[in-house]
Motif scaffolding. Structure first.
Motif, mmCIF file in Angstrom:
data_model
loop_
_atom_site.group_PDB
_atom_site.id
_atom_site.type_symbol
_atom_site.label_atom_id
_atom_site.label_comp_id
_atom_site.label_asym_id
_atom_site.label_seq_id
_atom_site.Cartn_x
_atom_site.Cartn_y
_atom_site.Cartn_z
ATOM 1 N N TYR A 1 0.977 -1.092 -0.046
ATOM 2 C CA TYR A 1 0.119 0.030 -0.127
ATOM 3 C C TYR A 1 0.846 1.364 0.004
ATOM 4 O O TYR A 1 0.835 2.140 -0.701
ATOM 5 N N ALA A 2 1.836 1.210 0.860
ATOM 6 C CA ALA A 2 3.004 2.648 1.088
ATOM 7 C C ALA A 2 3.335 2.611 -0.388
ATOM 8 O O ALA A 2 3.561 3.849 -0.740
ATOM 9 N N GLN A 3 3.949 1.809 -0.978
ATOM 10 C CA GLN A 3 4.464 1.646 -2.394
ATOM 11 C C GLN A 3 3.689 2.414 -3.422
ATOM 12 O O GLN A 3 4.132 3.171 -4.146
ATOM 13 N N PHE A 4 2.656 1.749 -3.511
ATOM 14 C CA PHE A 4 1.614 2.643 -4.404
ATOM 15 C C PHE A 4 1.174 3.821 -4.015
ATOM 16 O O PHE A 4 0.771 4.683 -4.909
ATOM 17 N N ARG A 5 1.163 4.318 -2.834
ATOM 18 C CA ARG A 5 0.659 5.669 -2.686
ATOM 19 C C ARG A 5 1.831 6.621 -3.006
ATOM 20 O O ARG A 5 1.403 7.625 -3.440
ATOM 21 N N ILE A 6 3.284 6.064 -2.979
ATOM 22 C CA ILE A 6 4.232 6.793 -3.203
ATOM 23 C C ILE A 6 4.140 7.072 -4.567
ATOM 24 O O ILE A 6 4.437 7.982 -5.347
ATOM 25 N N ALA A 7 3.654 5.841 -5.454
ATOM 26 C CA ALA A 7 3.674 6.027 -7.107
ATOM 27 C C ALA A 7 2.586 6.915 -7.324
ATOM 28 O O ALA A 7 2.920 7.702 -8.121
ATOM 29 N N ASN A 8 1.590 6.914 -6.701
ATOM 30 C CA ASN A 8 0.342 7.731 -7.053
ATOM 31 C C ASN A 8 0.616 9.068 -6.738
ATOM 32 O O ASN A 8 0.118 9.973 -7.445
ATOM 33 N N ALA B 1 7.355 8.245 -10.609
ATOM 34 C CA ALA B 1 6.275 7.467 -10.618
ATOM 35 C C ALA B 1 6.475 5.979 -11.326
ATOM 36 O O ALA B 1 6.198 4.853 -10.730
ATOM 37 N N VAL B 2 7.233 5.937 -12.419
ATOM 38 C CA VAL B 2 7.424 4.703 -13.244
ATOM 39 C C VAL B 2 8.198 3.900 -12.246
ATOM 40 O O VAL B 2 8.168 2.711 -12.292
ATOM 41 N N LEU B 3 9.367 4.454 -11.749
ATOM 42 C CA LEU B 3 10.209 3.735 -10.819
ATOM 43 C C LEU B 3 9.430 3.248 -9.560
ATOM 44 O O LEU B 3 9.812 1.829 -9.156
ATOM 45 N N ALA B 4 8.654 4.057 -9.079
ATOM 46 C CA ALA B 4 7.860 3.371 -7.837
ATOM 47 C C ALA B 4 6.817 2.262 -8.351
ATOM 48 O O ALA B 4 6.850 1.218 -7.670
ATOM 49 N N TYR B 5 6.170 2.390 -9.670
ATOM 50 C CA TYR B 5 5.327 1.227 -9.846
ATOM 51 C C TYR B 5 6.130 0.091 -10.134
ATOM 52 O O TYR B 5 5.620 -0.927 -9.986
ATOM 53 N N GLN B 6 7.282 0.381 -10.800
ATOM 54 C CA GLN B 6 8.096 -1.016 -11.065
ATOM 55 C C GLN B 6 8.378 -1.661 -9.902
ATOM 56 O O GLN B 6 8.589 -2.920 -9.718
ATOM 57 N N SER B 7 8.859 -0.788 -9.039
ATOM 58 C CA SER B 7 9.454 -1.306 -7.618
ATOM 59 C C SER B 7 8.261 -2.271 -7.078
ATOM 60 O O SER B 7 8.208 -3.066 -6.395
ATOM 61 N N ALA B 8 7.007 -1.613 -7.079
ATOM 62 C CA ALA B 8 5.771 -2.202 -6.603
ATOM 63 C C ALA B 8 5.485 -3.629 -7.366
ATOM 64 O O ALA B 8 5.533 -4.605 -6.689
#
Length: 195
Positions: free
Chosen positions: A166-173, A184-191
């Motif tokens: 959840y935390a990772q997706f919130r950061i990406a969002n 955002a791309v890096l955060a979504y890829q990390s998720a």
């Protein structure tokens, strides 16, 4: 009734209060809110010193919060915190207060209760949920740096928590909403890789 006579034969207030707590939890899961509250009130009224009393307060506050009865949930939580300051349910009670305050837009008070929830509990899920609650408030207030900071703590300290995804997706969002597309791309890829 046969149920009551069985409890009477088995004896002891501890068994009766445990049975009432189980009954209340069953009612709660069946969406029988008033029946659950009545069983919990019976524990609180008849067995106030039992080992189940703190859990009864906590469960009652949770049910009231779920029914959007925030003021009642607050009162029950505050009563329990005052009566059982060393309870293992203390973190859950503070977390519930944080949720209740946040739902009413009382953000500063909510953050304070989330901090107390994290500080008074050893439960990793509760600690990470409290940090996510803080992040959500900062996100609502458009203080995105503080929001990301809270979510990052979850990822750093509690990567195995069920709240880490959840935390990772919130950061990406947040990065996406700010137009920081590379981040955002890096955060979504990390998720995708980690969760």
């Amino acid at each position: 009734s046969e149920y009551k006579s069985c409890l009477d034969r088995a004896g002891g207030d501890a068994l009766k209060s445990r049975a009432l707590l189980g009954l209340a939890e069953s009612y709660g899961k069946s969406n029988l809110t008033e029946e659950a509250i009545a069983a919990l009130d019976e524990i609180i009224r008849i067995y106030p010193t039992s080992g189940e009393a703190p859990a009864a307060y906590c469960e009652k506050a949770k049910i009231l919060f779920g029914a959007a009865r925030y003021k009642e949930a607050e009162r029950v939580s505050r009563d329990a915190i005052e009566k059982f300051p060393n309870s293992e349910n203390l973190g859950r009670l503070y977390y519930g207060l944080g949720l209740s305050y946040a739902a009413q837009g009382r953000y500063e008070a909510a953050i304070g209760r989330f901090v107390l929830a994290g500080n008074t509990s050893d439960d990793i899920f509760l600690k990470s949920a409290a940090l996510c609650g803080i992040g959500d408030i900062y996100s609502t207030l458009k203080n995105y740096d503080k929001a990301v900071e809270s979510y990052d703590i979850v990822l750093d300290k509690y990567p195995d928590s069920p709240r880490a995804d959840y935390a990772q997706f919130r950061i990406a969002n947040i990065f996406l909403s700010l137009g920081q597309f590379d981040l955002a791309v890096l955060a979504y890829q990390s998720a995708l890789v980690n969760f």
